[in-house]
Design a protein around this motif. Structure first.
Motif, mmCIF file in Angstrom:
data_model
loop_
_atom_site.group_PDB
_atom_site.id
_atom_site.type_symbol
_atom_site.label_atom_id
_atom_site.label_comp_id
_atom_site.label_asym_id
_atom_site.label_seq_id
_atom_site.Cartn_x
_atom_site.Cartn_y
_atom_site.Cartn_z
ATOM 1 N N ASN A 213 -2.459 -2.680 -1.465
ATOM 2 C CA ASN A 213 -2.411 -1.238 -1.727
ATOM 3 C C ASN A 213 -2.801 -0.895 -3.168
ATOM 4 O OD1 ASN A 213 -1.218 -0.071 0.885
ATOM 5 N ND2 ASN A 213 0.230 -1.705 0.384
ATOM 6 N N TYR A 214 -3.997 -1.323 -3.528
ATOM 7 C CA TYR A 214 -4.508 -0.901 -4.836
ATOM 8 C C TYR A 214 -6.022 -0.782 -4.814
ATOM 9 C CZ TYR A 214 -4.840 -6.069 -5.679
ATOM 10 O OH TYR A 214 -5.095 -7.416 -5.607
ATOM 11 N N ILE A 215 -6.536 -0.098 -5.850
ATOM 12 C CA ILE A 215 -7.972 0.046 -6.056
ATOM 13 C C ILE A 215 -8.318 -0.718 -7.333
ATOM 14 C CG2 ILE A 215 -9.899 1.651 -6.417
ATOM 15 C CD1 ILE A 215 -8.087 3.824 -5.133
ATOM 16 N N THR A 216 -9.328 -1.557 -7.252
ATOM 17 C CA THR A 216 -9.804 -2.308 -8.407
ATOM 18 C C THR A 216 -11.121 -1.699 -8.874
ATOM 19 O OG1 THR A 216 -8.864 -4.289 -7.382
ATOM 20 C CG2 THR A 216 -10.226 -4.608 -9.345
ATOM 21 N N VAL A 217 -11.235 -1.490 -10.170
ATOM 22 C CA VAL A 217 -12.447 -0.916 -10.768
ATOM 23 C C VAL A 217 -13.183 -2.015 -11.530
ATOM 24 C CG1 VAL A 217 -13.386 0.901 -12.252
ATOM 25 C CG2 VAL A 217 -11.224 1.280 -11.027
ATOM 26 N N TYR A 218 -14.496 -2.093 -11.318
ATOM 27 C CA TYR A 218 -15.341 -3.087 -11.990
ATOM 28 C C TYR A 218 -16.519 -2.386 -12.671
ATOM 29 C CZ TYR A 218 -13.119 -6.475 -8.778
ATOM 30 O OH TYR A 218 -12.226 -7.237 -8.064
ATOM 31 N N VAL A 236 -5.291 -0.048 -10.037
ATOM 32 C CA VAL A 236 -4.397 1.106 -9.917
ATOM 33 C C VAL A 236 -3.853 1.175 -8.496
ATOM 34 C CG1 VAL A 236 -6.347 2.650 -9.421
ATOM 35 C CG2 VAL A 236 -4.186 3.607 -10.236
ATOM 36 N N SER A 237 -2.561 1.445 -8.352
ATOM 37 C CA SER A 237 -1.917 1.488 -7.040
ATOM 38 C C SER A 237 -2.401 2.691 -6.235
ATOM 39 C CB SER A 237 -0.403 1.560 -7.209
ATOM 40 O OG SER A 237 0.242 1.663 -5.950
ATOM 41 N N SER A 238 -2.546 2.486 -4.930
ATOM 42 C CA SER A 238 -2.930 3.584 -4.028
ATOM 43 C C SER A 238 -1.712 4.305 -3.464
ATOM 44 C CB SER A 238 -3.785 3.051 -2.885
ATOM 45 O OG SER A 238 -3.016 2.216 -2.025
ATOM 46 N N CYS A 243 7.295 3.577 -3.032
ATOM 47 C CA CYS A 243 6.907 3.417 -1.631
ATOM 48 C C CYS A 243 7.717 2.290 -1.003
ATOM 49 C CB CYS A 243 5.406 3.105 -1.526
ATOM 50 S SG CYS A 243 4.855 2.770 0.151
ATOM 51 N N ASP A 244 8.588 2.637 -0.056
ATOM 52 C CA ASP A 244 9.428 1.641 0.613
ATOM 53 C C ASP A 244 8.852 1.207 1.960
ATOM 54 O OD1 ASP A 244 11.357 1.723 -1.427
ATOM 55 O OD2 ASP A 244 12.286 3.504 -0.538
ATOM 56 N N GLU A 245 7.851 1.931 2.422
ATOM 57 C CA GLU A 245 7.264 1.632 3.724
ATOM 58 C C GLU A 245 6.285 0.457 3.624
ATOM 59 O OE1 GLU A 245 8.010 3.104 6.536
ATOM 60 O OE2 GLU A 245 9.356 4.611 5.662
ATOM 61 N N VAL A 285 -4.346 8.749 -11.992
ATOM 62 C CA VAL A 285 -3.660 9.319 -10.832
ATOM 63 C C VAL A 285 -3.302 10.786 -11.099
ATOM 64 C CG1 VAL A 285 -1.667 9.144 -9.313
ATOM 65 C CG2 VAL A 285 -2.673 7.061 -10.262
ATOM 66 N N GLN A 286 -3.680 11.640 -10.135
ATOM 67 C CA GLN A 286 -3.262 13.038 -10.169
ATOM 68 C C GLN A 286 -2.019 13.231 -9.309
ATOM 69 O OE1 GLN A 286 -5.472 15.326 -12.223
ATOM 70 N NE2 GLN A 286 -5.607 13.157 -12.727
#
Length: 356
Positions: A213-218, A236-238, A243-245, A285-286
């Motif tokens: 559950n993350y996005i990696t930027v390159y 950065v986490s998505s 988040c407990d689910e 993150v917004q």
């Protein structure tokens, strides 16, 4: 906006009422879809369109189906071609509409097919069955190709394998449609890289990982030897911090102006909203907020950039949202629209200004 748009939504057909591809008229000003009709195909798991918006391609059980996009947005079936494998899950085309590439989750296969000048799908030019072993669970034990994308310069083809946590890079031959592997981008164990996209200026690559559950930027560039380079910049986490689910990152989309990124999360049933730094491509993150549906398999940003739709597969709904860029939040826009087993959504401009 005066221009007319139509949305195409690929849907599974093995249960429920969906016929395959739903055609929706897009009310851009109000951020809503209006149901028009459905085209009967078997289990449309992913859609893409040619870069000139003349043709639509759909994964189907038989392989790949091609359609001519008519001036009013309706579809005319052209042909259906085999990929000589199990049903695919992702499609992409090159910018000149000469080749179509499919990704196969079930059999771990990438297939390249020649496209004809009339938009029909032609013969297979390359087939790659990925090899390798992941970790311990079935989902991450053997190859599952989840995405294929050309690099912005189209010299290379990226094949994302969420089963063995790798992105394999192939040199692409535009003369005969063959490929040659030249590099491997190794991802974190059990991260399950799912989809990747490049920034509009071609400088950055964004990779969303399903299980971590993350996005990696390159950074993306070609070095002095003509070799593609992917340089890590950010993770950065998505999903929200609390988040407990048990969640799985799904779709990754950009606004048309390239200034914002959006991702969906199944389990957490949320959408992440990020601002892209124009100077360095980093994500800020917004907000990460609920989508009022179950299993947001895909999302699509409206052409005005003010709205988006979430395709919620398990709740059999489309939910619509208005984007407040100043406050960095999303606001639900009206009631959900029923649609069984939605997989993928794409919004396309069409020639006719008003539906007759």
């Amino acid at each position: 906006m005066d221009k007319k748009y139509v949305a195409y939504i690929g849907c599974y057909t093995f249960h429920g009422s969906s016929k395959g591809i739903a055609i929706m008229d897009v009310d851009v000003a109000n951020g809503r879809f209006i149901k028009r009709k459905e085209i009967r195909v078997n289990n449309s798991s992913y859609l893409t369109v040619s870069h000139d918006h003349q043709y639509l391609y759909s994964i189907v059980d038989e392989g790949v189906a091609s359609f001519k996009i008519l001036p009013d947005g309706n579809l005319k079936h052209l042909n259906t071609a085999t990929i000589k494998g199990m049903r695919g899950c992702f499609l992409t085309t090159d910018s000149k509409n000469r080749f179509l590439v499919t990704a196969g989750h079930h059999d771990g296969k990438m297939t390249v097919l020649r496209l004809k000048e009339n938009g029909e799908v032609g013969h297979i030019t390359a087939e790659v069955y990925d090899r390798g072993i992941g970790s311990v669970a079935e989902r991450n034990f053997r190859p599952h190709i989840s995405c294929v994308q050309f690099t912005p310069d189209e010299q290379f083809l990226c094949m994302v394998d969420l089963g063995i946590d790798q992105v394999k890079i192939y040199k692409f031959n535009h003369d005969d449609g063959t490929v040659r592997m030249i590099d491997i981008l190794h991802c974190e164990l059990n991260s399950a890289p799912r989809h990747l996209r490049f920034s509009a200026d071609g400088k950055y690559m964004y990779l969303i990982s399903e299980l971590k559950n993350y996005i990696t930027v390159y950074n993306y560039f070609i070095n002095e030897k003509g070799h593609p380079e992917f340089e890590f910049k950010q993770l950065v986490s998505s999903v929200p911090k609390k988040c407990d689910e048990l969640s799985a990152a799904c779709a990754l989309r950009f606004s048309d102006d390239g200034k914002y990124a959006f991702c969906s999360n199944a389990g957490d049933n949320s959408v992440g909203f990020f601002k892209i730094d124009e100077e360095n491509g980093l994500l800020r993150v917004q907000s990460i907020l609920p989508i009022s549906g179950d299993y947001p398999k895909d999302l699509a940003i409206f052409p005005d950039g003010k709205h988006f739709v979430s395709v919620n597969q398990d709740s059999n709904t489309l939910t619509f949202f208005t984007i407040d860029y100043k406050k960095g939040i999303i606001i639900m826009n009206g009631h959900p629209l029923p649609l069984d087993n939605g997989n993928c959504c794409i919004i396309v401009p069409v020639e006719e200004e008003e539906q007759k």
